[in-house]
Design a protein around this motif. Sequence first.
Motif, PDB file in Angstrom:
ATOM      1  N   CYS A  85      54.831  87.773   9.557  1.00  0.00           N
ATOM      2  CA  CYS A  85      53.781  87.518  10.522  1.00  0.00           C
ATOM      3  C   CYS A  85      54.419  87.234  11.877  1.00  0.00           C
ATOM      4  CB  CYS A  85      52.978  86.301  10.044  1.00  0.00           C
ATOM      5  SG  CYS A  85      51.707  85.729  11.147  1.00  0.00           S
ATOM      6  N   ALA A  86      53.755  87.655  12.945  1.00  0.00           N
ATOM      7  CA  ALA A  86      54.305  87.461  14.276  1.00  0.00           C
ATOM      8  C   ALA A  86      53.193  87.144  15.265  1.00  0.00           C
ATOM      9  CB  ALA A  86      55.070  88.699  14.725  1.00  0.00           C
ATOM     10  N   ALA A  87      53.545  86.425  16.320  1.00  0.00           N
ATOM     11  CA  ALA A  87      52.580  86.082  17.367  1.00  0.00           C
ATOM     12  C   ALA A  87      53.188  86.390  18.722  1.00  0.00           C
ATOM     13  CB  ALA A  87      52.211  84.604  17.284  1.00  0.00           C
ATOM     14  N   GLY A  88      52.377  86.898  19.616  1.00  0.00           N
ATOM     15  CA  GLY A  88      52.896  87.235  20.929  1.00  0.00           C
ATOM     16  C   GLY A  88      51.799  87.354  21.959  1.00  0.00           C
ATOM     17  N   ALA A  89      52.223  87.600  23.178  1.00  0.00           N
ATOM     18  CA  ALA A  89      51.277  87.651  24.286  1.00  0.00           C
ATOM     19  C   ALA A  89      50.463  88.939  24.290  1.00  0.00           C
ATOM     20  CB  ALA A  89      52.013  87.486  25.608  1.00  0.00           C
ATOM     21  N   ARG A  90      50.981  89.983  23.694  1.00  0.00           N
ATOM     22  CA  ARG A  90      50.226  91.235  23.684  1.00  0.00           C
ATOM     23  C   ARG A  90      50.262  91.876  22.315  1.00  0.00           C
ATOM     24  NH1 ARG A  90      54.019  95.285  27.322  1.00  0.00           N
ATOM     25  NH2 ARG A  90      55.944  95.019  26.133  1.00  0.00           N
ATOM     26  N   MET A  91      49.290  92.702  22.066  1.00  0.00           N
ATOM     27  CA  MET A  91      49.113  93.346  20.773  1.00  0.00           C
ATOM     28  C   MET A  91      49.916  94.633  20.742  1.00  0.00           C
ATOM     29  SD  MET A  91      45.527  94.337  18.947  1.00  0.00           S
ATOM     30  CE  MET A  91      45.362  95.892  19.803  1.00  0.00           C
ATOM     31  N   GLY A  92      51.211  94.491  20.536  1.00  0.00           N
ATOM     32  CA  GLY A  92      52.080  95.655  20.640  1.00  0.00           C
ATOM     33  C   GLY A  92      52.527  96.200  19.302  1.00  0.00           C
TER      34      GLY A  92
END
Length: 119
Positions: free
Chosen positions: A93-100
């Motif tokens: 699982c990953a989290a970030g500022a944009r849905m890349g």
Amino acid sequence: QVQLVESGGGLVQAGGSLRLSCAASGRTFSMGWFRQAPGKEREFVAAISWSGGNTNVKDSVKGRFTISRDNAKNTVNLQMNSLKPEDTAVYFCAAGARMGWYRYDYDYWGQGTQVTVSS
């Protein structure tokens, strides 16, 4: 700081289903799932925007995998149906500022959960 903890992995026969969950602490934005099979690069599987209104799914799992999120519970899920042996991997699982689509789009990662699909 965001911490992500995956759960729901396991051993399943081909054609079976698993539901992965990712519990997040701290504020999250876009969320994604990646997977890494032995000897292979980590690859994109699916992503979802903060609102849940936009999703991207890898072509090879379209129609079988569905990503969703519950912001009230701060969780993101990956429902995996019709599993195949080639889906065997550690799922992250990953989290970030944009849905890349790429690893560099995400700033925070969980430790991963093993999914094994037997033939």
